[in-house]
Design an enzyme around this catalytic site. Sequence first.
Site, short mmCIF file in Angstrom:
data_model
loop_
_atom_site.label_atom_id
_atom_site.label_comp_id
_atom_site.label_asym_id
_atom_site.label_seq_id
_atom_site.Cartn_x
_atom_site.Cartn_y
_atom_site.Cartn_z
N SER A 144 15.56 -5.18 -53.79
CA SER A 144 14.51 -5.72 -53.26
C SER A 144 14.82 -7.23 -52.15
O SER A 144 14.34 -7.18 -51.63
CB SER A 144 12.83 -5.66 -53.46
N ALA A 167 8.58 -5.54 -57.84
CA ALA A 167 9.75 -4.50 -57.37
C ALA A 167 11.29 -4.72 -57.55
O ALA A 167 11.31 -5.74 -58.53
CB ALA A 167 9.63 -5.02 -55.21
N CYS A 168 11.72 -3.52 -57.65
CA CYS A 168 13.32 -3.37 -58.39
C CYS A 168 14.03 -4.45 -57.24
O CYS A 168 13.87 -4.69 -56.57
CB CYS A 168 13.63 -2.11 -57.55
N LEU A 169 15.11 -5.00 -58.18
CA LEU A 169 15.65 -6.53 -57.49
C LEU A 169 16.69 -6.19 -56.36
O LEU A 169 17.11 -6.81 -55.41
CB LEU A 169 17.26 -6.53 -59.04
#
Length: 282
Positions: free
Chosen positions: A192, A188-190
């Site tokens: 998160s 998941a994108c950073l």
Amino acid sequence: MLSRLAIEKEREIKMNLTEKLDILKENLRNMESLVVAFSGGVDSTFLLKVAYDELKENVLAVTARSSTYPEREYREAVSFIEKLGARHMVIMPEELDIDGFSKNPVNRCYYCKKELFSKIRDIAMENGIKYIADGSNVDDMGDYRPGIMAVKELEVVSPLREAGMTKEDIRILSKEMNLPTWDKPAFACLSSRFSYGQEITREKLEMVDKAEQFLLDEGFKQVRVRHHGEIARIEVAAGERIKFFNEELMDRVYAEFRKIGFSYTALDLKGYRTGSMNETIL
């Protein structure tokens, strides 16, 4: 040797997967033309592969490149596209420039997805493409995902979910298709990695990226470094937690994380799980 019951169960699973794959292929053919939001992850790679097999030049993959995604993820996505031969475009959205995003509200993902898919929608319209698709699957409906609201608002389709596919289905079929992502860890994108309400900055994103890359270089497969101000909270797969019963490794991790900017480093005893930052709001 498998028992008769086990063989029948395996055959039943195989039939269900075949049916789901047939539904997916038929739905994609009916779309005629499609833009796939392609991150290079397990789901979007599988979706792009099947879509390309069915629609060829009528499929366009679009990849976002920004400070919230590690460069390694982008390189892997580009490498797959080059081997597949599909049409590909790269866009440069910058989530931190979106009003309200950096403040990290609980609906942060809504802002991100709306920005991303608005840009992709413009590309689809400019190229006369009928549909925009994401890689959401059935399992994605079980967690807090405000980004789904933006997907619905912009009329993005989710072919994998509509075909009833779970993450496990996608991994099994990906393996059968020899896709390199069949056993790729979830990503998941950073953004998160931050507690809701904690401001997100480029510097903090870089800290998380460097820390996670260090752990990956140390041989860990599933990694999250959650940013809690001065504290880094490490999540690794349950089976990998035991690796930290090694004083030399603990010393290396602590020293490296100090260089990166964390005053304290902690291991989450429960290990990696999807959406751990949502546990305080659900």
